[in-house]
Design a protein around this motif. Structure first.
Motif, PDB file in Angstrom:
ATOM      1  N   ARG A  24      25.060  30.556  71.018  1.00 25.84           N
ATOM      2  CA  ARG A  24      23.965  31.144  70.239  1.00 25.84           C
ATOM      3  C   ARG A  24      23.915  30.557  68.830  1.00 25.84           C
ATOM      4  O   ARG A  24      24.944  30.403  68.166  1.00 25.84           O
ATOM      5  CB  ARG A  24      24.140  32.661  70.194  1.00 25.84           C
ATOM      6  N   THR A  25      22.706  30.268  68.375  1.00 26.01           N
ATOM      7  CA  THR A  25      22.492  29.762  67.024  1.00 26.01           C
ATOM      8  C   THR A  25      21.912  30.879  66.158  1.00 26.01           C
ATOM      9  O   THR A  25      20.971  31.565  66.555  1.00 26.01           O
ATOM     10  CB  THR A  25      21.524  28.564  67.034  1.00 26.01           C
ATOM     11  N   PHE A  26      22.486  31.039  64.960  1.00 20.66           N
ATOM     12  CA  PHE A  26      21.964  32.006  63.988  1.00 20.66           C
ATOM     13  C   PHE A  26      21.385  31.255  62.793  1.00 20.66           C
ATOM     14  O   PHE A  26      22.025  30.352  62.242  1.00 20.66           O
ATOM     15  CB  PHE A  26      23.070  32.949  63.505  1.00 20.66           C
ATOM     16  N   THR A  27      20.171  31.630  62.420  1.00 22.58           N
ATOM     17  CA  THR A  27      19.548  31.104  61.213  1.00 22.58           C
ATOM     18  C   THR A  27      19.258  32.263  60.281  1.00 22.58           C
ATOM     19  O   THR A  27      19.522  33.425  60.609  1.00 22.58           O
ATOM     20  CB  THR A  27      18.252  30.348  61.563  1.00 22.58           C
ATOM     21  N   ASN A  28      18.732  31.977  59.100  1.00 20.53           N
ATOM     22  CA  ASN A  28      18.513  33.050  58.126  1.00 20.53           C
ATOM     23  C   ASN A  28      17.242  32.852  57.328  1.00 20.53           C
ATOM     24  O   ASN A  28      16.822  31.720  57.084  1.00 20.53           O
ATOM     25  CB  ASN A  28      19.712  33.164  57.182  1.00 20.53           C
ATOM     26  N   VAL A  29      16.651  33.969  56.925  1.00 18.19           N
ATOM     27  CA  VAL A  29      15.611  34.009  55.897  1.00 18.19           C
ATOM     28  C   VAL A  29      15.901  35.262  55.072  1.00 18.19           C
ATOM     29  O   VAL A  29      16.200  36.322  55.632  1.00 18.19           O
ATOM     30  CB  VAL A  29      14.184  34.088  56.476  1.00 18.19           C
ATOM     31  N   VAL A  30      15.792  35.146  53.743  1.00 22.01           N
ATOM     32  CA  VAL A  30      16.248  36.248  52.897  1.00 22.01           C
ATOM     33  C   VAL A  30      15.184  36.688  51.890  1.00 22.01           C
ATOM     34  O   VAL A  30      14.284  35.933  51.529  1.00 22.01           O
ATOM     35  CB  VAL A  30      17.523  35.865  52.115  1.00 22.01           C
ATOM     36  N   TYR A  31      15.350  37.927  51.478  1.00 20.45           N
ATOM     37  CA  TYR A  31      14.698  38.431  50.271  1.00 20.45           C
ATOM     38  C   TYR A  31      15.602  38.043  49.104  1.00 20.45           C
ATOM     39  O   TYR A  31      16.780  38.409  49.073  1.00 20.45           O
ATOM     40  CB  TYR A  31      14.508  39.941  50.371  1.00 20.45           C
ATOM     41  N   LEU A  32      15.087  37.289  48.169  1.00 17.57           N
ATOM     42  CA  LEU A  32      15.901  36.764  47.070  1.00 17.57           C
ATOM     43  C   LEU A  32      16.112  37.845  46.016  1.00 17.57           C
ATOM     44  O   LEU A  32      15.214  38.135  45.224  1.00 17.57           O
ATOM     45  CB  LEU A  32      15.238  35.529  46.444  1.00 17.57           C
ATOM     46  N   ASP A  33      17.313  38.413  45.998  1.00 17.69           N
ATOM     47  CA  ASP A  33      17.646  39.426  45.001  1.00 17.69           C
ATOM     48  C   ASP A  33      18.554  38.854  43.908  1.00 17.69           C
ATOM     49  O   ASP A  33      19.356  39.565  43.317  1.00 17.69           O
ATOM     50  CB  ASP A  33      18.281  40.653  45.660  1.00 17.69           C
ATOM     51  N   TYR A  34      18.427  37.569  43.663  1.00 16.50           N
ATOM     52  CA  TYR A  34      19.072  36.867  42.559  1.00 16.50           C
ATOM     53  C   TYR A  34      17.978  36.239  41.693  1.00 16.50           C
ATOM     54  O   TYR A  34      16.857  36.015  42.164  1.00 16.50           O
ATOM     55  CB  TYR A  34      19.977  35.744  43.072  1.00 16.50           C
ATOM     56  N   PRO A  35      18.291  35.887  40.450  1.00 13.51           N
ATOM     57  CA  PRO A  35      17.282  35.207  39.609  1.00 13.51           C
ATOM     58  C   PRO A  35      16.842  33.863  40.178  1.00 13.51           C
ATOM     59  O   PRO A  35      15.674  33.496  40.077  1.00 13.51           O
ATOM     60  CB  PRO A  35      18.016  35.021  38.267  1.00 13.51           C
ATOM     61  N   THR A  36      17.791  33.124  40.799  1.00 17.90           N
ATOM     62  CA  THR A  36      17.456  31.812  41.354  1.00 17.90           C
ATOM     63  C   THR A  36      18.205  31.605  42.668  1.00 17.90           C
ATOM     64  O   THR A  36      19.222  32.254  42.937  1.00 17.90           O
ATOM     65  CB  THR A  36      17.858  30.673  40.396  1.00 17.90           C
ATOM     66  N   VAL A  37      17.713  30.655  43.462  1.00 18.59           N
ATOM     67  CA  VAL A  37      18.390  30.305  44.709  1.00 18.59           C
ATOM     68  C   VAL A  37      19.757  29.706  44.415  1.00 18.59           C
ATOM     69  O   VAL A  37      20.734  29.952  45.136  1.00 18.59           O
ATOM     70  CB  VAL A  37      17.531  29.314  45.526  1.00 18.59           C
ATOM     71  N   GLU A  38      19.823  28.899  43.339  1.00 19.89           N
ATOM     72  CA  GLU A  38      21.091  28.264  42.969  1.00 19.89           C
ATOM     73  C   GLU A  38      22.173  29.307  42.709  1.00 19.89           C
ATOM     74  O   GLU A  38      23.326  29.154  43.131  1.00 19.89           O
ATOM     75  CB  GLU A  38      20.903  27.382  41.734  1.00 19.89           C
TER      76      GLU A  38
END
Length: 379
Positions: A334-348
């Motif tokens: 099984r492969t798991f991927t992700n999509v998120v709600y960004l609860d940080y100021p930046t992705v970095e």
């Protein structure tokens, strides 16, 4: 039948009816009571030791789940011990239980687990060391002591613990080392803030993880933001099933049922949605959602949650999937991927893994691997 006999029968019938009504009332009251009604007063010294230990366990688990009046706990339960929060009460209750039974390693594991939750790593390591002083061959204590030492920047102790574990059970140790390699790789994965291209068009699920409802049963902003991300993904991949996961009820609604209703209000076909409404935390999100995914014959999954939560979620979903593969003698790949709600100021900033997050990731990895944080009490 005489008049007097009739009167006696009427009286007895009335008394029987009253008894039935009274019994039903008592049963109804009992059925609607909750754990918040338990007696939180520790046993007296004229009670058996086992009763008093159980009382302290009940106090610990009550404050773990429900919280309570901290000042009242200071004054009435612990007689003046300074407490700053619910987990202080949990820890102190287990310390009291350990005082009554210093031989019980499960109580010490429970105390150490609470200290990990409190992020008091040196205190937890001290507690694990006490267990190992009594039982040097305790596999779980050696494992936890070693990994938490490493997270606390003590590589030498970690290596000594792994060497000890190899002498106890080399096969089991190698299984855990593989889990650790997988976890470290997950922590380096790219976090996606928009729906990625190229996801499977068939046998694919979008798993949206819940977030605690407000006391009035309404969804909090974090959960709504997760749903918005899941909705965008669902529109891009219309053939994907949607698993909404979260079971803690408030005002008669679970997180899953609330998410289900919101998605339907946004135009999602109700037949696409699968409710997982029994989980109480991330570990159970994974275990119970993977079970449903397997039942549906789904191959791959995209996990939707907050950026601050995604690495922990991916770790436990990977582990839960591997467990079910082992249980069913399958190899799902099984492969798991992700999509998120960004609860940080930046992705970095979201990509950085600090010590506190790593601590929680490994804590939940151990839990989903079968090591209960509160043995016989709470996974």
């Amino acid at each position: 039948m005489t008049s007097n006999n009739k009167k006696i029968i009427y009286i007895l019938s009335a008394l029987l009816l009253i008894g039935i009504i009274f019994t039903a009332s008592v049963l109804s009251t009992s059925a609607t009571s909750t754990t918040t009604d338990i007696n939180l007063t520790p046993g007296q010294n004229n009670e058996p030791t086992s009763y008093r230990i159980e009382d302290w366990k009940k106090i610990a688990m009550h404050y773990y789940w429900h919280g309570g009046d901290i000042k009242k706990a200071e004054e009435e339960i612990f007689k003046g011990v300074t407490l700053k929060g619910n987990y202080d009460v949990v820890a102190q209750a287990f310390k009291e239980a350990i005082h009554l039974d210093p031989f019980d390693t499960d109580l010490k594991i429970s105390l150490a687990s609470t200290q990990i939750i409190q992020k008091k790593i040196p205190d937890a390591l001290h507690t694990y060391k006490q267990i190992l002083n009594l039982d040097p061959n305790h596999f779980d204590a050696n494992l936890l002591y070693g990994v938490y030492s490493k997270i606390n920047d003590d590589e030498k102790t970690y290596q000594k613990s792994i060497a000890k574990l190899r002498t106890l059970d080399a096969t089991k140790t190698n299984v855990y080392l593989k889990k650790f390699q997988t976890t470290e790789a997950i922590m380096k994965e790219k976090i996606n803030t928009i729906a990625p291209s190229g996801l499977p068009q068939q046998k694919h699920a979008i798993v949206i993880l819940g977030y605690a409802l407000a006391e009035d049963g309404s969804m909090q902003p974090t959960l709504i933001e997760r749903l918005k991300v899941g909705l965008s993904l669902a529109k891009k991949y219309p053939n994907s099933k949607i698993v909404v996961s979260g079971g803690v009820p408030k005002q008669g609604k679970t997180e899953a049922s609330s998410m289900n209703d919101w998605l339907i209000s946004q135009g999602i076909d109700k037949d696409r949605i699968v409710q997982e409404n029994k989980s109480t935390d991330t570990v159970e999100n994974a275990l119970f959602s993977i079970s449903k995914i397997n039942e549906l014959g789904i191959q791959d999954a995209t996990i939707v949650t907050s950026a601050s939560h995604i690495r922990r979620a991916l770790t436990v979903f990977r582990e839960a999937s591997d467990f079910y593969d082992k249980l069913n003698q399958t190899n799902s790949k099984r492969t798991f991927t992700n999509v998120v709600y960004l609860d940080y100021p930046t992705v970095e900033e979201a990509q950085k893994v600090i010590k506190d997050e790593k601590l929680v990731i490994y804590r939940d990895l151990f839990r989903v691997s079968g090591i209960w944080q509160y043995p016989k009490l709470q996974r």
